[in-house]
Design an enzyme around this catalytic site. Sequence first.
Site, PDB file in Angstrom:
ATOM      1  N   LEU A   1       4.797   1.262   4.819  1.00  0.00           N
ATOM      2  CA  LEU A   1       5.329  -0.070   4.509  1.00  0.00           C
ATOM      3  C   LEU A   1       6.463  -0.017   3.476  1.00  0.00           C
ATOM      4  O   LEU A   1       6.879  -1.048   2.957  1.00  0.00           O
ATOM      5  CB  LEU A   1       4.208  -0.997   4.019  1.00  0.00           C
ATOM      6  CG  LEU A   1       3.248  -1.496   5.104  1.00  0.00           C
ATOM      7  CD1 LEU A   1       2.101  -2.280   4.483  1.00  0.00           C
ATOM      8  CD2 LEU A   1       3.962  -2.375   6.119  1.00  0.00           C
ATOM      9  N   GLY A   2       6.943   1.162   3.190  1.00  0.00           N
ATOM     10  CA  GLY A   2       8.134   1.265   2.335  1.00  0.00           C
ATOM     11  C   GLY A   2       7.870   1.053   0.859  1.00  0.00           C
ATOM     12  O   GLY A   2       8.767   0.616   0.116  1.00  0.00           O
ATOM     13  N   SER A   3       6.667   1.392   0.411  1.00  0.00           N
ATOM     14  CA  SER A   3       6.316   1.128  -0.987  1.00  0.00           C
ATOM     15  C   SER A   3       7.240   1.849  -1.974  1.00  0.00           C
ATOM     16  O   SER A   3       7.727   1.248  -2.947  1.00  0.00           O
ATOM     17  CB  SER A   3       4.852   1.508  -1.194  1.00  0.00           C
ATOM     18  OG  SER A   3       4.674   2.384  -2.234  1.00  0.00           O
TER      19      SER A   3
ATOM     20  N   ASP B   1      14.607   3.571   5.320  1.00  0.00           N
ATOM     21  CA  ASP B   1      13.788   2.792   4.379  1.00  0.00           C
ATOM     22  C   ASP B   1      14.644   2.159   3.281  1.00  0.00           C
ATOM     23  O   ASP B   1      14.552   0.961   3.005  1.00  0.00           O
ATOM     24  CB  ASP B   1      12.725   3.686   3.717  1.00  0.00           C
ATOM     25  CG  ASP B   1      11.518   3.913   4.613  1.00  0.00           C
ATOM     26  OD1 ASP B   1      11.654   3.722   5.827  1.00  0.00           O
ATOM     27  OD2 ASP B   1      10.451   4.293   4.084  1.00  0.00           O
TER      28      ASP B   1
ATOM     29  N   PRO C   1       0.834  -1.214   0.000  1.00  0.00           N
ATOM     30  CA  PRO C   1       0.000   0.000   0.000  1.00  0.00           C
ATOM     31  C   PRO C   1       0.868   1.263   0.000  1.00  0.00           C
ATOM     32  O   PRO C   1       1.899   1.309   0.667  1.00  0.00           O
ATOM     33  CB  PRO C   1      -0.803  -0.093   1.301  1.00  0.00           C
ATOM     34  CG  PRO C   1      -0.626  -1.479   1.809  1.00  0.00           C
ATOM     35  CD  PRO C   1       0.593  -2.059   1.183  1.00  0.00           C
ATOM     36  N   VAL C   2       0.449   2.251  -0.779  1.00  0.00           N
ATOM     37  CA  VAL C   2       1.223   3.497  -0.925  1.00  0.00           C
ATOM     38  C   VAL C   2       0.979   4.408   0.292  1.00  0.00           C
ATOM     39  O   VAL C   2      -0.108   4.398   0.868  1.00  0.00           O
ATOM     40  CB  VAL C   2       0.775   4.213  -2.226  1.00  0.00           C
ATOM     41  CG1 VAL C   2       1.475   5.551  -2.397  1.00  0.00           C
ATOM     42  CG2 VAL C   2       1.058   3.322  -3.431  1.00  0.00           C
TER      43      VAL C   2
ATOM     44  N   ALA D   1      10.336   2.969  -1.592  1.00  0.00           N
ATOM     45  CA  ALA D   1      11.700   2.411  -1.598  1.00  0.00           C
ATOM     46  C   ALA D   1      11.728   1.070  -2.322  1.00  0.00           C
ATOM     47  O   ALA D   1      12.660   0.783  -3.082  1.00  0.00           O
ATOM     48  CB  ALA D   1      12.206   2.259  -0.164  1.00  0.00           C
ATOM     49  N   ALA D   2      10.690   0.252  -2.114  1.00  0.00           N
ATOM     50  CA  ALA D   2      10.678  -1.075  -2.737  1.00  0.00           C
ATOM     51  C   ALA D   2      10.587  -0.971  -4.261  1.00  0.00           C
ATOM     52  O   ALA D   2      11.287  -1.688  -4.991  1.00  0.00           O
ATOM     53  CB  ALA D   2       9.523  -1.905  -2.179  1.00  0.00           C
TER      54      ALA D   2
END
Length: 317
Positions: A106-108, A152, A101-102, A110-111
């Site tokens: 949750l680090g979206s 992150d 989720p953006v 960076a991932a």
Amino acid sequence: MPAFSASAPGKIILLGEHAVVHGYPAIAVPVTQVQAKAIIQANPSGERGSIHIIAPAIGLDSEFGQLPEQHPLRATIQLTLNTLGISHVPACSLQINSDIPVASGLGSGAAVTVATIRVLSTFLGRSLSDQQVSSLVYEIEKIHHGLPSGIDNSVVTFKRPIYFVRGKPIETLKVLQPFTLVIGNTGIASPTSLTVQDVNRARQENPQWVNSIFDEIARNTQRARDLIENGDPDSIGPLLTDNHQLLSELGVSCKELDRLVQAALESGAAGAKLSGGGRGGNMIALVAPHQVQSVIQALKEAGATATFSTVVKQNSN
Ligand code: PMV
């Protein structure tokens, strides 16, 4: 023509968010249940230099060069090419999928950046070290966050639990005994840059008060590290809950997060707190494995829009 792919996990911050921006320690762990994945394939009929980007989750279907220069994906590709010293790529298409989720802690961002850099460098026949990837991701995090601590990019790139202090080499957190977390999403997208700015402003206006909160957060973080590294992670619960209280005092919680934290505690979690930038996004709860279902149920009843559990361990593959 073979396709290349690369993926990167989400992450959660166990303890130390916000304080970490100002030089205090924090602990973060990768979360492999959610992932960003990038796939790249040569497009022999395309024009040299053309990179067609498709990212269905954000409704993006565009030529790389047509995106604004500060668009994180354009900036990621440009930075990677500059680092590799490559000015023109063979025509290709790049697809990015993410179930992280953006704007929810949750680090979206960076991932997606890690997966994109890795897949592009592999496609171009050049590999980058984890440290190089992490440094590039940090540059892109500045577009997302403004004033990122660097936690992150580090945890998502290195994909292992870390103890992090801004400007110092990252330390691997030794997780002797795995432990279980339940994660609950408020469903509220909350840009980290805003809460980071507000905390920054509060610190400028009242440094003594904010620093005393950061000192307590840092003590909790250090104690949690000791407990986890001594094989007693089940005892960190009160430290998590205390940290939630401290973050609330800083003004980065919200009623939805407070409600989920309360529901987790009342249904048997050993500790719970918001995780990440706050004012929305996700919270975490430390639970015994047999309590996962009852805590998840309680979170759903308290309004969580998504829930899942994860086991924190030394190596996550
Ligand atoms: O990306 P988020 O929402 O998990 O926030 C990162 C944690 C902060 O400490 C609030 C910001 C930072 O850069 O460390």
